[in-house]
Each structure stands twice: as C-alpha cells, then as structure tokens.
Design an enzyme around this catalytic site. Structure first.
Site, mmCIF file in Angstrom:
data_model
loop_
_atom_site.group_PDB
_atom_site.id
_atom_site.type_symbol
_atom_site.label_atom_id
_atom_site.label_comp_id
_atom_site.label_asym_id
_atom_site.label_seq_id
_atom_site.Cartn_x
_atom_site.Cartn_y
_atom_site.Cartn_z
ATOM 1 C CB CYS A 179 -0.948 0.001 1.191
ATOM 2 S SG CYS A 179 -0.128 -0.102 2.800
ATOM 3 C CG HIS A 450 -3.954 0.345 4.793
ATOM 4 N ND1 HIS A 450 -3.395 -0.483 3.836
ATOM 5 C CD2 HIS A 450 -5.039 0.917 4.208
ATOM 6 C CE1 HIS A 450 -4.116 -0.421 2.729
ATOM 7 N NE2 HIS A 450 -5.127 0.428 2.927
#
EC number: 3.4.19.12
Length: 496
Positions: A179, A450
């Site tokens: 990510c 994230h």
C-alpha cells in the site's frame, strides 16, 4: 476591404473565418511575414530593439495591456482597454495580430481565428527567430504524423471528458504490504504535468526497455487512462523498484515517503533532458522530474562574532516539517506575519496549521556551542545561527509531515492534527499560489499500519484510493484527514 457593418457579428464556420479573404490580396504573404519578423517574434537583437521602441499603444502610449497591431495599416493599440477595437470599428480593419503570441483576431467573429496559410507563415517565422536566438524548437507545437492522421480517420469516435468522467481512476492490487507504493503511484498519476508528459509520448528511452522505470511509468499512465475499470496489478513496477532501490525490496511494510524519494531518484536517473544529456548532475538537470519536483533550499549560517554569512543552496524534492508533540521543540515560531489567515487556516480550535509548520521550518536556529562551525571571517570555530529559506519553489510542492519519530529511546507515531488548506498561498515565504491535488494518509501504528490516498480528479471532485477500492470523497473528508504527504501544484506556470 470588407463591406460588412463593423458592429455586426458573424459566426465562424467549421471551414474557418470568412473575413480573412479581404486581407489576402496583392502581396499579403510577404506583408504578414514582415509583421511577424519585426513586431512579433523578433529574432535579431536589432528587431527586438525596434519592437521595444515602436510597439506602444497609439492611443494611450502603454507598452503592455495586450498590444495588438492592425494587419491592414500596422497600427498598434491596447486590446485590454479596447483601443484596437475602436480603431477596427472606425477604419473597418477587421483583423489584428497579438504582438506577444502571434494569434490573429477577427473583430467580426469576435474571436481568435485559425487560417492554415497564416498559421504556416507564423510557424516558419517563429522557427527562423528561434534559430537566430539559438533556442531551437524548445516550445514547438505537436503535429500528428501521417500514421496518426490515418488512425484518426479510421477511428472517428471521440471520447469526451465531462465533469463526472472517471477516466484516470483505477484501483491497484495490493501485492503484499505494498500500500506504501500504491498510494504514491496514485499521487503521481494524478500530477497534471507528469500526466501530460507521459500521455504525449515524450519519453525517448535509450535503456533496455525491461529495466527502465520511466518506460514502466509511461505504461502505467496508459493503463490508468485507458478507460478500464478493473484494478491494475503493478507487479512490473514492484519488480523494477526492488531492482533499482534494493533497500525497499521484500514484503515488509515500508514508508511511503521513503518510496516517493526513491521513485523520484530512479526516475530522475533514467530520464534524459531536452538536450539528450544524461541527468547525472542533480543540481542542473532538465528532465521532467526535476522540472516538476525540484526546488532550491537556501541555508544561511551567520557567525555570532563577526556576523559574516555563509550561504549554500541545495536542491530538494520535498520539505519535511516537524510537528508539535515531537521531541523537537516546536514553539515559538519565526517572527513575521501569520500566513494562516491568508490561507484560510484557523487557530480557533487550537489546531496547528501547515503555515505554522512552515514558519517553524524557516525560523532562525541557534546551533549552540556543541555545533560550532569554522567561520571564514574569524578563521576559527564560532557559535552561529542557521536559517532556511525557499530560494526556488517547484511546480509541485510536497510537504512531508514528520509523523514517525525514531530515536535511541523512542519509537512512535505522532498523531497531532495539522490543518492544511485547499489553496495554499506561499506569500509569507515566497510569492506563489498552490492548489492541493493529493493527500497521502497513514492509519495505524509505527509497527503496523496502512496507507491510503485522496486524489483530485476534477476541480472539486475528490476520491479516496484504498489499494483496489476507489470511493467518492468530500472536501471535508480530505481536509479533516490526518495528512502524511501533502501534494500541492503551482497555479500559474511561466516559461523560464
């Protein structure tokens, strides 16, 4: 001359302006060439001097205000103040030429017009002027090749870009803790000038195609703007990043900021400048990466004894900003006007603003007795103060909010909220205005987290990119987010 009444307005047909035929008599081509040579492009030093002396408005004497020249009698007048309009109406001279850009204006059509023969003369004279000035065709216009014209004829359908168009929006599959890469790719593919560069096939590769990161980015832009809706799998990009930036290899979670700098560095090394020279010198390069992202940071170190100043200017791709709550003292800020009000940032809620962080970045810093520098004036080690200023702002300004703190005693994430604006006025630091177009955010802790990205698709349309999932976002969602990397684009661009 045409006999149409000067106050009548006609509609320009698809074939072009019908009023140019009144100008195309006798020796009109040579006359137009002389006007371009003497008063528009002015290739030689002599013609530039003549233009500077003679090109003033015959009504008000101004040099500026978009000067135009009548094509029939070479009468100079302002367009902004409509002095050239008054001349056209009184003399029924319906065509005038912009002395800065060379465009032909028709007062009957009330618009700038296109005529194939006139355009050809303008291009020929512009090339001659550039050659005389030793510029070459640096700003030459794109023209389709025979092959491209053939493709256009066989594919008459055109895709229109509307305000609700989703072309350019595409998710990216997470290949295992990637990510950090996906969020930066989303920001780069929505950088306006970078998008224009890659979608116009400007990259000319001299490396092996399977090892060039610029070639892969070019392919990535094609994938994003192809109109496909299914998420893209960036496995080739990941492989090339691992190959050229080995410290990012592996499936561990990496820092998005570190990936951004590594990606720009590899792209910079794989690019070539306009003159075909390899971009080995980071301080002087004309590659697309440096043109868009590189700024100049000035460091002034002042001796506390003789007050002598030592100045250095270093290139930068981003600016890393300290936050309140870190182990580095944040307050007080640098003296001077508060730019927060200028940028619409508010202190009413007690929130720290992006302008606060910039003022903290540019405040004078006393280096102390443990960091003495050798003064060239005193010829000995002395205490000094250091101050950073922005000598040159890049087209895209990336601000890195230092949320991850690493020290011998401490490893943590700083979650201090920082207010940042949609429109950033850098006047307190340097005269430029910027618009926000991408925000990278980090959710989670230092050990586990994230990354996601907010990107601007059109003027006021924002989307959240979470790996393969893309959802509509509001401006409030963007401005209320924590913010890790802020991408701003300069609103006005000038040729250097």
């Amino acid at each position: 001359l045409l006999t149409v009444k000067p106050d009548a307005v006609t509609t320009m047909s698809p074939a072009g302006c019908p009023h140019v035929n009144g100008f195309k008599v006798d020796n009109w081509k040579q006359n137009l060439r002389v006007i371009y040579q003497c008063f528009v492009w002015s290739g030689s030093a002599e013609t530039r001097k003549r233009k500077a002396k003679s090109c003033i408005c015959h009504m008000c004497g101004a040099h500026l205000n978009r000067l135009h020249s009548c094509l029939y009698c070479v009468y100079f007048a302002c367009f902004a103040k409509k002095h050239i309009h008054e001349h056209a109406k009184s003399k029924r001279h319906n065509l005038a030429i912009d002395l800065l850009y060379g465009g032909i204006y028709c007062f009957m059509c009330q618009d700038y017009i296109y005529d194939k023969e006139m355009e050809q003369i303008a291009k020929e004279e512009q090339r001659k002027a550039w050659k005389m000035q030793g510029i070459g065709e640096k700003y030459s216009t794109w023209e389709p090749t025979k092959r491209e014209l053939e493709l256009l004829r066989h594919n008459p359908k055109r895709r229109r870009i509307t305000s609700n168009c989703t072309i350019g929006l595409r998710g990216l599959i997470n290949l295992g803790n990637t990510c950090f890469m996906n969020c930066i790719v989303q920001a780069l593919t929505h950088t306006p000038l970078l998008r224009d560069f890659f979608l116009s096939d400007r990259h000319k590769c001299e490396m092996q195609s399977n090892s060039c990161l610029v070639c892969e980015m070019s392919q990535l832009f094609q994938e994003f703007y192809s109109g496909h809706r299914s998420p893209h799998i960036p496995f080739r990009l990941l492989h090339l990043v691992w190959t050229h930036a080995r410290h990012l290899a592996g499936y561990e979670q990496q820092d998005a900021h570190e990936f951004l700098i590594a990606a720009l560095d590899v792209l910079h090394r794989h690019c070539k400048d306009d003159n075909g020279k390899k971009a080995n010198n980071p301080n002087h390069c004309n590659c697309i990466i440096d043109q868009i992202f590189t700024g100049g940071l000035q460091s002034d170190v002042t001796c506390q004894v003789c007050h002598g100043v030592s100045t250095t200017i270093d290139p930068f791709w981003d600016i890393s900003l300290d936050l309140p709550g870190s182990s580095t003292p944040f307050w007080p800020l640098s003296p001077g006007g508060d730019g927060s009000a200028l940028n619409g940032e508010s202190h009413t809620t007690g929130a720290t603003t992006l302008t606060d962080c910039l003022r903290r970045f540019t405040r004078p810093e006393h280096l102390g007795s443990s960091a003495k520098i050798k003064c060239s004036g005193c010829h000995s080690y002395q205490e000094s103060t250091k101050q950073l200023t922005m000598k040159k702002l890049p087209i895209v300004a990336c601000f890195h909010l230092k949320r991850f703190e690493h020290s011998a005693k401490l490893r943590r994430k700083i979650t201090t909220y920082v207010s940042f604006p949609l429109e950033l006025d850098m006047t307190p630091f340097m005269a430029s205005r910027y618009s926000l177009f991408a925000v990278v955010n980090h959710q989670g802790t230092l050990e586990s987290g994230h990354y996601t990205t907010f990107i601007r698709q059109h003027k006021d349309q924002w989307f959240k990119c979470d790996d393969a999932i893309i959802t509509k976002a509001s401006i409030k969602d963007v401005l209320d987010s924590e913010g890790y990397l802020l991408f701003y684009h300069k609103q006005f661009l000038e040729y250097e």
